[in-house]
Design a protein around this motif. Structure first.
Motif, mmCIF file in Angstrom:
data_model
loop_
_atom_site.group_PDB
_atom_site.id
_atom_site.type_symbol
_atom_site.label_atom_id
_atom_site.label_comp_id
_atom_site.label_asym_id
_atom_site.label_seq_id
_atom_site.Cartn_x
_atom_site.Cartn_y
_atom_site.Cartn_z
ATOM 1 N N SER A 1 0.721 -1.149 0.015
ATOM 2 C CA SER A 1 -0.143 0.031 -0.007
ATOM 3 C C SER A 1 0.792 1.220 -0.065
ATOM 4 O O SER A 1 0.502 2.236 -0.556
ATOM 5 C CB SER A 1 -0.883 -0.130 1.323
ATOM 6 O OG SER A 1 -0.156 -0.177 2.443
ATOM 7 N N LEU A 2 1.957 1.047 0.708
ATOM 8 C CA LEU A 2 2.898 2.455 0.566
ATOM 9 C C LEU A 2 3.317 2.423 -0.980
ATOM 10 O O LEU A 2 3.549 3.758 -1.434
ATOM 11 C CB LEU A 2 4.263 2.140 1.623
ATOM 12 C CG LEU A 2 5.138 3.059 1.618
ATOM 13 C CD1 LEU A 2 4.800 4.561 1.966
ATOM 14 C CD2 LEU A 2 6.355 2.781 2.348
ATOM 15 N N ASP A 3 4.093 1.502 -1.484
ATOM 16 C CA ASP A 3 4.416 1.540 -2.680
ATOM 17 C C ASP A 3 3.223 2.303 -3.694
ATOM 18 O O ASP A 3 3.638 3.124 -4.475
ATOM 19 C CB ASP A 3 4.762 0.157 -3.464
ATOM 20 C CG ASP A 3 6.236 -0.395 -2.598
ATOM 21 O OD1 ASP A 3 6.858 0.569 -2.038
ATOM 22 O OD2 ASP A 3 6.302 -1.517 -2.780
ATOM 23 N N GLU A 4 2.102 1.781 -3.390
ATOM 24 C CA GLU A 4 0.961 2.471 -4.484
ATOM 25 C C GLU A 4 0.665 3.689 -4.331
ATOM 26 O O GLU A 4 0.662 4.507 -4.940
ATOM 27 C CB GLU A 4 -0.228 1.478 -4.016
ATOM 28 C CG GLU A 4 -0.520 0.074 -4.582
ATOM 29 C CD GLU A 4 -1.648 -0.658 -4.119
ATOM 30 O OE1 GLU A 4 -2.693 0.019 -3.159
ATOM 31 O OE2 GLU A 4 -1.795 -1.739 -4.755
ATOM 32 N N PHE A 5 0.739 4.224 -2.615
ATOM 33 C CA PHE A 5 0.919 5.579 -2.441
ATOM 34 C C PHE A 5 1.844 6.464 -2.999
ATOM 35 O O PHE A 5 1.596 7.646 -3.781
ATOM 36 C CB PHE A 5 0.668 5.946 -0.990
ATOM 37 C CG PHE A 5 0.817 7.267 -0.699
ATOM 38 C CD1 PHE A 5 -0.330 8.255 -0.550
ATOM 39 C CD2 PHE A 5 2.146 7.927 -0.240
ATOM 40 C CE1 PHE A 5 -0.368 9.200 -0.249
ATOM 41 C CE2 PHE A 5 2.150 9.275 0.107
ATOM 42 C CZ PHE A 5 0.629 9.964 0.169
ATOM 43 N N LEU A 6 2.891 6.032 -2.967
ATOM 44 C CA LEU A 6 4.311 6.687 -3.633
ATOM 45 C C LEU A 6 4.205 6.659 -5.289
ATOM 46 O O LEU A 6 4.415 7.726 -5.697
ATOM 47 C CB LEU A 6 5.582 5.857 -3.154
ATOM 48 C CG LEU A 6 5.784 6.021 -1.479
ATOM 49 C CD1 LEU A 6 6.983 5.180 -1.411
ATOM 50 C CD2 LEU A 6 6.186 7.338 -1.309
ATOM 51 N N ASN A 7 3.684 5.608 -5.699
ATOM 52 C CA ASN A 7 3.664 5.638 -7.233
ATOM 53 C C ASN A 7 2.371 6.295 -7.886
ATOM 54 O O ASN A 7 2.326 6.805 -8.906
ATOM 55 C CB ASN A 7 3.818 4.223 -7.559
ATOM 56 C CG ASN A 7 5.300 3.351 -7.526
ATOM 57 O OD1 ASN A 7 6.004 3.897 -7.959
ATOM 58 N ND2 ASN A 7 5.263 2.541 -7.114
ATOM 59 N N GLU A 8 1.336 6.119 -7.196
ATOM 60 C CA GLU A 8 0.211 6.852 -7.582
ATOM 61 C C GLU A 8 0.042 8.282 -7.436
ATOM 62 O O GLU A 8 -0.455 9.222 -8.212
ATOM 63 C CB GLU A 8 -1.135 6.000 -7.178
ATOM 64 C CG GLU A 8 -1.043 4.690 -7.977
ATOM 65 C CD GLU A 8 -2.270 3.911 -7.425
ATOM 66 O OE1 GLU A 8 -3.385 4.246 -6.729
ATOM 67 O OE2 GLU A 8 -2.404 2.679 -7.502
ATOM 68 N N LYS A 9 0.314 8.772 -6.134
ATOM 69 C CA LYS A 9 0.170 10.127 -5.762
ATOM 70 C C LYS A 9 1.469 10.808 -5.729
ATOM 71 O O LYS A 9 1.389 12.021 -6.132
ATOM 72 C CB LYS A 9 -0.322 10.168 -4.246
ATOM 73 C CG LYS A 9 -1.928 9.442 -4.153
ATOM 74 C CD LYS A 9 -2.631 9.969 -3.131
ATOM 75 C CE LYS A 9 -3.007 11.241 -3.302
ATOM 76 N NZ LYS A 9 -4.211 11.776 -2.418
ATOM 77 N N PHE B 1 11.675 7.792 0.550
ATOM 78 C CA PHE B 1 11.611 8.863 1.296
ATOM 79 C C PHE B 1 11.915 9.906 0.493
ATOM 80 O O PHE B 1 11.128 11.063 0.254
ATOM 81 C CB PHE B 1 12.672 8.953 2.564
ATOM 82 C CG PHE B 1 12.229 8.237 3.585
ATOM 83 C CD1 PHE B 1 11.526 8.952 4.840
ATOM 84 C CD2 PHE B 1 12.743 6.837 3.974
ATOM 85 C CE1 PHE B 1 11.256 8.157 5.776
ATOM 86 C CE2 PHE B 1 12.339 6.320 4.893
ATOM 87 C CZ PHE B 1 11.739 6.858 5.917
ATOM 88 N N ILE B 2 12.774 9.827 -0.489
ATOM 89 C CA ILE B 2 13.102 10.753 -1.550
ATOM 90 C C ILE B 2 11.904 10.928 -2.449
ATOM 91 O O ILE B 2 11.408 12.069 -2.879
ATOM 92 C CB ILE B 2 14.233 10.042 -2.283
ATOM 93 C CG1 ILE B 2 15.339 10.165 -1.830
ATOM 94 C CG2 ILE B 2 14.272 11.268 -3.784
ATOM 95 C CD1 ILE B 2 16.717 9.441 -2.261
ATOM 96 N N MET B 3 11.059 10.090 -2.772
ATOM 97 C CA MET B 3 9.765 10.087 -3.592
ATOM 98 C C MET B 3 8.934 11.109 -2.779
ATOM 99 O O MET B 3 8.169 12.120 -3.447
ATOM 100 C CB MET B 3 9.275 8.940 -4.040
ATOM 101 C CG MET B 3 9.871 8.098 -4.918
ATOM 102 S SD MET B 3 9.167 6.481 -5.306
ATOM 103 C CE MET B 3 7.737 7.219 -6.260
ATOM 104 N N LEU B 4 8.722 10.869 -1.429
ATOM 105 C CA LEU B 4 7.680 11.614 -0.895
ATOM 106 C C LEU B 4 8.158 12.990 -0.670
ATOM 107 O O LEU B 4 7.519 14.010 -0.746
ATOM 108 C CB LEU B 4 7.542 11.182 0.726
ATOM 109 C CG LEU B 4 6.766 11.743 1.608
ATOM 110 C CD1 LEU B 4 5.070 11.855 1.140
ATOM 111 C CD2 LEU B 4 6.904 11.149 2.960
ATOM 112 N N PHE B 5 9.382 13.253 -0.301
ATOM 113 C CA PHE B 5 9.884 14.890 -0.013
ATOM 114 C C PHE B 5 10.083 15.492 -1.716
ATOM 115 O O PHE B 5 9.672 16.759 -1.651
ATOM 116 C CB PHE B 5 11.493 14.677 0.257
ATOM 117 C CG PHE B 5 11.647 14.227 1.652
ATOM 118 C CD1 PHE B 5 10.652 14.294 2.747
ATOM 119 C CD2 PHE B 5 12.617 13.403 2.004
ATOM 120 C CE1 PHE B 5 10.873 13.827 3.916
ATOM 121 C CE2 PHE B 5 12.714 12.891 3.140
ATOM 122 C CZ PHE B 5 11.935 13.049 4.233
ATOM 123 N N THR B 6 10.292 14.822 -2.465
ATOM 124 C CA THR B 6 10.169 15.323 -3.911
ATOM 125 C C THR B 6 8.772 15.723 -4.287
ATOM 126 O O THR B 6 8.538 17.006 -4.834
ATOM 127 C CB THR B 6 10.792 14.319 -5.106
ATOM 128 O OG1 THR B 6 12.108 13.967 -4.684
ATOM 129 C CG2 THR B 6 11.050 15.085 -6.321
#
Length: 369
Positions: A9-17, A47-52
């Motif tokens: 679910s974390l990967d889905e959030f990072l990749n989709e949102k 973390f990098i994806m989230l911050f970016t």
């Protein structure tokens, strides 16, 4: 809040949102809390994806806050995180703190890259510290870094904004031809061309501006509405109306759609110079080309006609804007009422004042000194 109960679910959030940049600060803080509590800790790339994603949406303060929680000492495990932190600091005018981060980069044994320097240069330019930005630009070579087109566009923009157009022009030539030590560094993009053309026009160097405009097209970079507007505005400022008008027609023939802002800026410049007839011609060209004038366009022309004492023409334009469904604002009413009063047409002024009252506009009669 999004559910990130497991890695999937974390990967889905990072990749989709996150990849789409569709992340709110509240979501980011919640997901970050989940990530740092998880065992094992998610990979650094997460973390990098989230911050970016947050940084792309200009939530710079939130990124800074999360990065400080991620590592309170500000000593990050890779250069990407350092650069994200540095970029956010510089975007909120905290470049001085950025230099402390730069020291940490060196102490950790990382080599600053082009992104690192470009962040700094952008921040310094934003703060108006153009000399410091220029010095840093020159020092890039000592660190083995070559500026890219974004670096050049950033420093050129800073130089032009501070009226150092001649220096900016030299950097443009360096981009194309090299600096004597290396061959051409990179190809200028439309941002750097537009910035230079605008700067040259403001300095009255119209021939050079036109030369760059031609150079841009010869290199396969199609001028956009900003390119045309800058050059057209410059031509108007320096009294070259016929050239400006030809360029407007060329612009639209090239399917670069002039917008109402483009026309309004030029009309305003013509009115300031007392060239009301030409300004009115441009209004007619707007309508002919399917660009609807707005309240600012009409108000500017009404003010121009009032200043030269052509009250009937100003009033005719006022009635025309209403017929076309464009609502006058307080400035429009005040301008025309003031014009009537100064011309001794008190009854006309009173009638317009009453209409203004009925429309709910505030009363603020301006006075021409």
């Amino acid at each position: 809040m999004p559910s990130v109960a497991d890695q999937t679910s974390l990967d889905e959030f990072l990749n989709e949102k996150c990849r789409l940049g569709n992340v709110s600060p509240d979501e980011a803080h919640y997901v970050f809390d989940c990530m740092i509590q998880r065992q094992p800790t998610p990979p650094m790339s997460s973390f990098i994806m989230l911050f970016t994603a947050l940084a792309k949406n200009k939530h710079y303060d939130d990124v800074i806050s999360l990065l400080k929680r991620f590592n309170p000492t500000g000593s990050f495990p890779n250069l990407i995180l350092f650069n994200i932190f540095l970029n956010c600091l510089c975007n909120v005018s905290r470049t001085c703190e950025g230099f402390a981060v730069f020291g940490r980069i060196l102490r950790r044994g990382f080599f600053p890259d082009t992104v690192t320097f470009t962040c700094f240069i952008k921040g310094l330019c934003r703060e108006g510290r153009i000399m410091k930005a220029t010095c840093l630009f020159k020092k890039m070579k000592a660190f083995g870094c070559r500026p890219n087109v974004v670096t050049y566009a950033t420093i050129i923009n800073g130089l032009c904004r501070t009226r150092n157009t001649s220096v900016a022009l030299k950097l443009h030539e360096e981009m194309l031809k090299g600096n004597g030590e290396i061959e051409a560094i990179c190809t200028p993009n439309i941002v750097s061309y537009n910035t230079l053309i605008d700067g040259l026009c403001k300095d009255g160097l119209l021939e050079k501006a036109k030369e760059l405009f031609s150079e841009m097209t010869s290199r396969g970079i199609n001028p956009n509405v900003v390119s045309y507007t800058s050059l057209i505005h410059g031509l108007c400022c320096w009294g070259k109306w016929e050239e400006a008008k030809d360029l407007i027609v060329e612009m639209m023939d090239q399917h670069v759609q002039a917008n109402v802002v483009t026309f309004s800026v030029i009309i305003n410049e013509l009115c300031k110079k007392g060239n009301i007839v030409k300004a009115y011609e441009l209004l007619e060209l707007m309508v002919e080309r399917g660009v609807e004038p707005n309240t600012i366009t009409y108000s500017t022309l009404i003010d121009g006609f009032c200043k030269i004492g052509k009250l009937d023409k100003a009033n005719e334009l006022f009635e025309l804007m209403i017929q076309r469904g464009v609502n006058p604002n307080t400035v429009t009413y005040n301008t025309l009422i003031d014009g009537f009063c100064l011309a001794g047409r008190i009854d006309d002024a009173r009638e317009l004042f009453d209409a203004m009252t009925n429309k709910g506009c505030r009363h603020d009669i301006l006075s021409r000194n």
